[in-house]
Scaffold this motif. Structure first.
Motif, PDB file in Angstrom:
ATOM      1  N   GLU A  97      47.334 -19.180  16.956  1.00  0.00           N
ATOM      2  CA  GLU A  97      47.793 -17.907  17.505  1.00  0.00           C
ATOM      3  C   GLU A  97      49.217 -18.043  18.035  1.00  0.00           C
ATOM      4  O   GLU A  97      49.533 -19.021  18.721  1.00  0.00           O
ATOM      5  CB  GLU A  97      46.859 -17.467  18.637  1.00  0.00           C
ATOM      6  CG  GLU A  97      45.415 -17.276  18.192  1.00  0.00           C
ATOM      7  CD  GLU A  97      44.457 -17.144  19.354  1.00  0.00           C
ATOM      8  OE1 GLU A  97      44.924 -17.228  20.524  1.00  0.00           O
ATOM      9  OE2 GLU A  97      43.256 -16.969  19.117  1.00  0.00           O
ATOM     10  N   VAL A  98      50.049 -17.082  17.698  1.00  0.00           N
ATOM     11  CA  VAL A  98      51.446 -17.096  18.149  1.00  0.00           C
ATOM     12  C   VAL A  98      51.804 -15.738  18.738  1.00  0.00           C
ATOM     13  O   VAL A  98      51.515 -14.703  18.144  1.00  0.00           O
ATOM     14  CB  VAL A  98      52.411 -17.402  16.978  1.00  0.00           C
ATOM     15  CG1 VAL A  98      53.850 -17.410  17.476  1.00  0.00           C
ATOM     16  CG2 VAL A  98      52.071 -18.730  16.328  1.00  0.00           C
ATOM     17  N   LYS A  99      52.422 -15.768  19.902  1.00  0.00           N
ATOM     18  CA  LYS A  99      52.912 -14.535  20.534  1.00  0.00           C
ATOM     19  C   LYS A  99      54.420 -14.675  20.674  1.00  0.00           C
ATOM     20  O   LYS A  99      54.910 -15.468  21.474  1.00  0.00           O
ATOM     21  CB  LYS A  99      52.256 -14.331  21.906  1.00  0.00           C
ATOM     22  CG  LYS A  99      52.615 -13.013  22.560  1.00  0.00           C
ATOM     23  CD  LYS A  99      51.869 -12.842  23.888  1.00  0.00           C
ATOM     24  CE  LYS A  99      52.222 -11.514  24.548  1.00  0.00           C
ATOM     25  NZ  LYS A  99      51.512 -11.365  25.856  1.00  0.00           N
ATOM     26  N   VAL A 100      55.155 -13.926  19.868  1.00  0.00           N
ATOM     27  CA  VAL A 100      56.614 -14.028  19.837  1.00  0.00           C
ATOM     28  C   VAL A 100      57.235 -13.193  20.952  1.00  0.00           C
ATOM     29  O   VAL A 100      56.927 -12.010  21.098  1.00  0.00           O
ATOM     30  CB  VAL A 100      57.173 -13.543  18.480  1.00  0.00           C
ATOM     31  CG1 VAL A 100      58.697 -13.662  18.454  1.00  0.00           C
ATOM     32  CG2 VAL A 100      56.554 -14.340  17.338  1.00  0.00           C
ATOM     33  N   ASP A 101      58.105 -13.837  21.734  1.00  0.00           N
ATOM     34  CA  ASP A 101      58.882 -13.120  22.750  1.00  0.00           C
ATOM     35  C   ASP A 101      60.299 -13.007  22.206  1.00  0.00           C
ATOM     36  O   ASP A 101      61.069 -13.969  22.225  1.00  0.00           O
ATOM     37  CB  ASP A 101      58.871 -13.894  24.076  1.00  0.00           C
ATOM     38  CG  ASP A 101      59.477 -13.096  25.224  1.00  0.00           C
ATOM     39  OD1 ASP A 101      60.513 -12.436  24.986  1.00  0.00           O
ATOM     40  OD2 ASP A 101      58.932 -13.133  26.338  1.00  0.00           O
ATOM     41  N   LYS A 102      60.660 -11.846  21.692  1.00  0.00           N
ATOM     42  CA  LYS A 102      61.943 -11.696  21.016  1.00  0.00           C
ATOM     43  C   LYS A 102      63.140 -11.757  21.972  1.00  0.00           C
ATOM     44  O   LYS A 102      64.262 -12.069  21.559  1.00  0.00           O
ATOM     45  CB  LYS A 102      61.988 -10.377  20.234  1.00  0.00           C
ATOM     46  CG  LYS A 102      62.051  -9.119  21.070  1.00  0.00           C
ATOM     47  CD  LYS A 102      62.073  -7.882  20.187  1.00  0.00           C
ATOM     48  CE  LYS A 102      62.252  -6.602  21.020  1.00  0.00           C
ATOM     49  NZ  LYS A 102      63.569  -6.541  21.684  1.00  0.00           N
ATOM     50  N   ASP A 103      62.916 -11.470  23.258  1.00  0.00           N
ATOM     51  CA  ASP A 103      64.008 -11.473  24.228  1.00  0.00           C
ATOM     52  C   ASP A 103      64.272 -12.865  24.811  1.00  0.00           C
ATOM     53  O   ASP A 103      65.407 -13.209  25.125  1.00  0.00           O
ATOM     54  CB  ASP A 103      63.717 -10.480  25.356  1.00  0.00           C
ATOM     55  CG  ASP A 103      63.602  -9.052  24.827  1.00  0.00           C
ATOM     56  OD1 ASP A 103      64.450  -8.667  24.004  1.00  0.00           O
ATOM     57  OD2 ASP A 103      62.661  -8.345  25.221  1.00  0.00           O
ATOM     58  N   SER A 104      63.208 -13.650  24.975  1.00  0.00           N
ATOM     59  CA  SER A 104      63.343 -15.033  25.464  1.00  0.00           C
ATOM     60  C   SER A 104      62.446 -15.893  24.593  1.00  0.00           C
ATOM     61  O   SER A 104      61.273 -16.101  24.909  1.00  0.00           O
ATOM     62  CB  SER A 104      62.916 -15.131  26.931  1.00  0.00           C
ATOM     63  OG  SER A 104      63.721 -14.310  27.750  1.00  0.00           O
ATOM     64  N   ILE A 105      63.002 -16.382  23.489  1.00  0.00           N
ATOM     65  CA  ILE A 105      62.189 -17.065  22.486  1.00  0.00           C
ATOM     66  C   ILE A 105      61.445 -18.262  23.061  1.00  0.00           C
ATOM     67  O   ILE A 105      60.341 -18.601  22.624  1.00  0.00           O
ATOM     68  CB  ILE A 105      63.058 -17.493  21.277  1.00  0.00           C
ATOM     69  CG1 ILE A 105      62.206 -17.743  20.038  1.00  0.00           C
ATOM     70  CG2 ILE A 105      63.936 -18.670  21.603  1.00  0.00           C
ATOM     71  CD1 ILE A 105      61.578 -16.524  19.459  1.00  0.00           C
ATOM     72  N   TRP A 106      62.024 -18.902  24.090  1.00  0.00           N
ATOM     73  CA  TRP A 106      61.380 -20.082  24.684  1.00  0.00           C
ATOM     74  C   TRP A 106      60.120 -19.695  25.474  1.00  0.00           C
ATOM     75  O   TRP A 106      59.297 -20.548  25.798  1.00  0.00           O
ATOM     76  CB  TRP A 106      62.360 -20.837  25.594  1.00  0.00           C
ATOM     77  CG  TRP A 106      62.905 -20.040  26.724  1.00  0.00           C
ATOM     78  CD1 TRP A 106      63.991 -19.214  26.698  1.00  0.00           C
ATOM     79  CD2 TRP A 106      62.390 -19.967  28.058  1.00  0.00           C
ATOM     80  NE1 TRP A 106      64.188 -18.627  27.927  1.00  0.00           N
ATOM     81  CE2 TRP A 106      63.215 -19.079  28.783  1.00  0.00           C
ATOM     82  CE3 TRP A 106      61.317 -20.568  28.711  1.00  0.00           C
ATOM     83  CZ2 TRP A 106      63.007 -18.783  30.122  1.00  0.00           C
ATOM     84  CZ3 TRP A 106      61.107 -20.262  30.054  1.00  0.00           C
ATOM     85  CH2 TRP A 106      61.945 -19.391  30.739  1.00  0.00           C
ATOM     86  N   LYS A 107      59.962 -18.386  25.727  1.00  0.00           N
ATOM     87  CA  LYS A 107      58.757 -17.915  26.409  1.00  0.00           C
ATOM     88  C   LYS A 107      57.639 -17.556  25.433  1.00  0.00           C
ATOM     89  O   LYS A 107      56.557 -17.151  25.837  1.00  0.00           O
ATOM     90  CB  LYS A 107      59.080 -16.702  27.279  1.00  0.00           C
ATOM     91  CG  LYS A 107      59.919 -17.004  28.515  1.00  0.00           C
ATOM     92  CD  LYS A 107      60.111 -15.752  29.344  1.00  0.00           C
ATOM     93  CE  LYS A 107      60.933 -16.030  30.605  1.00  0.00           C
ATOM     94  NZ  LYS A 107      61.146 -14.807  31.405  1.00  0.00           N
ATOM     95  N   SER A 108      57.904 -17.693  24.140  1.00  0.00           N
ATOM     96  CA  SER A 108      56.873 -17.423  23.136  1.00  0.00           C
ATOM     97  C   SER A 108      55.697 -18.356  23.367  1.00  0.00           C
ATOM     98  O   SER A 108      55.874 -19.498  23.831  1.00  0.00           O
ATOM     99  CB  SER A 108      57.442 -17.629  21.731  1.00  0.00           C
ATOM    100  OG  SER A 108      58.473 -16.699  21.470  1.00  0.00           O
ATOM    101  N   GLU A 109      54.503 -17.899  23.046  1.00  0.00           N
ATOM    102  CA  GLU A 109      53.293 -18.678  23.317  1.00  0.00           C
ATOM    103  C   GLU A 109      52.583 -19.061  22.022  1.00  0.00           C
ATOM    104  O   GLU A 109      52.558 -18.300  21.061  1.00  0.00           O
ATOM    105  CB  GLU A 109      52.337 -17.861  24.195  1.00  0.00           C
ATOM    106  CG  GLU A 109      52.922 -17.494  25.552  1.00  0.00           C
ATOM    107  CD  GLU A 109      52.008 -16.589  26.351  1.00  0.00           C
ATOM    108  OE1 GLU A 109      50.852 -16.356  25.900  1.00  0.00           O
ATOM    109  OE2 GLU A 109      52.430 -16.103  27.414  1.00  0.00           O
TER     110      GLU A 109
END
Length: 239
Positions: A97-109
């Motif tokens: 499972e991947v949750k992309v955070d487009k504003d802060s990529i390092w916060k993606s899970e």
């Protein structure tokens, strides 16, 4: 008899819920705020050190899916068109499972599988140390510059020690991680880095590697480490 039948039904239900078989992976991603049609590409570094594409999918309604086959766990990364940084993850059998955070990529899970759950925890811990280092620098950079101008060596050394202590905390965490996580793929990567450490300790590397799960030792990186250890031990005996 009823209990046995119930257990069998429950077992079948549990296994039936899985969308992948052994040797397969399924990446399900959430990409909120990313437009439909944007390409998401899985990439890896090949044996020549070149980054190559493995598979891809397009975002649709804020989600994407990529399914394929995999032989063993290995490091890969997701590249989302338009985002500057990739999202590293461990490609392995299971539902990732991947949750992309487009504003802060390092916060993606990342999560879903054991190794990716561990990788997420590992990254969160490292980010905590790195934030402390950045915060310390921002808070004390002017103080350090003023002390250097005044030749105030006491303050300079005090600040340096405080920074070094935070750095040491991060280094110590990575050093003991493999000993405490013998089934984690991250442990293999950390052991591999030990060969390039200024504090290279062959006995420690050998002991730590020996304690790892046998399945990890049979991966490509595991076999490379095993060969390096044999070579280093052989060289040491000749001295």
């Amino acid at each position: 008899m009823k209990k046995i039948v119930l257990l069998l039904v429950l077992s079948l239900a549990i296994f039936g819920c899985s969308k992948v078989r052994k040797g397969e992976f399924l990446i399900t991603g959430k990409a909120k705020g990313i437009a439909d049609g944007i390409m998401v590409v899985i990439k890896k570094q090949n044996e020549f050190g070149v980054v190559v594409g493995v598979d891809s999918a397009k975002v649709k309604a804020g989600t994407f899916e990529i399914k394929g086959k995999v032989k063993e766990a290995s490091m890969h990364a997701l590249f989302v068109k338009g985002l500057q940084q990739p999202i590293p993850f461990i490609l392995e059998t299971g539902e990732i499972e991947v949750k992309v955070d487009k504003d802060s990529i390092w916060k993606s899970e990342i999560g879903g599988t054991n190794n990716n759950e561990e990788f997420q925890k590992f990254n969160v811990k490292l980010n905590t140390f790195q934030k402390k280092l950045v915060d310390f620098q921002n808070k004390n950079i002017q103080k350090l510059m003023d002390a250097q101008k005044k030749n105030d060596n006491v303050t300079v050394e005090k600040l340096k020690k405080q920074y070094t202590d935070i750095q040491k905390g991060m280094d110590d965490y990575m050093a003991v991680y493999p000993e405490q996580n013998s089934e984690s793929y991250i442990s293999l990567l950390l052991i591999q880095n030990m060969f390039n450490s200024p504090k290279f300790d062959l006995a420690k590397i050998n002991k730590t590697f020996s304690s790892l799960d046998s399945e990890l030792k049979e991966t490509k990186i595991g076999k490379e480490i095993g060969l390096k250890l044999k070579t280093a031990q052989s060289t040491q005996k000749k001295k």
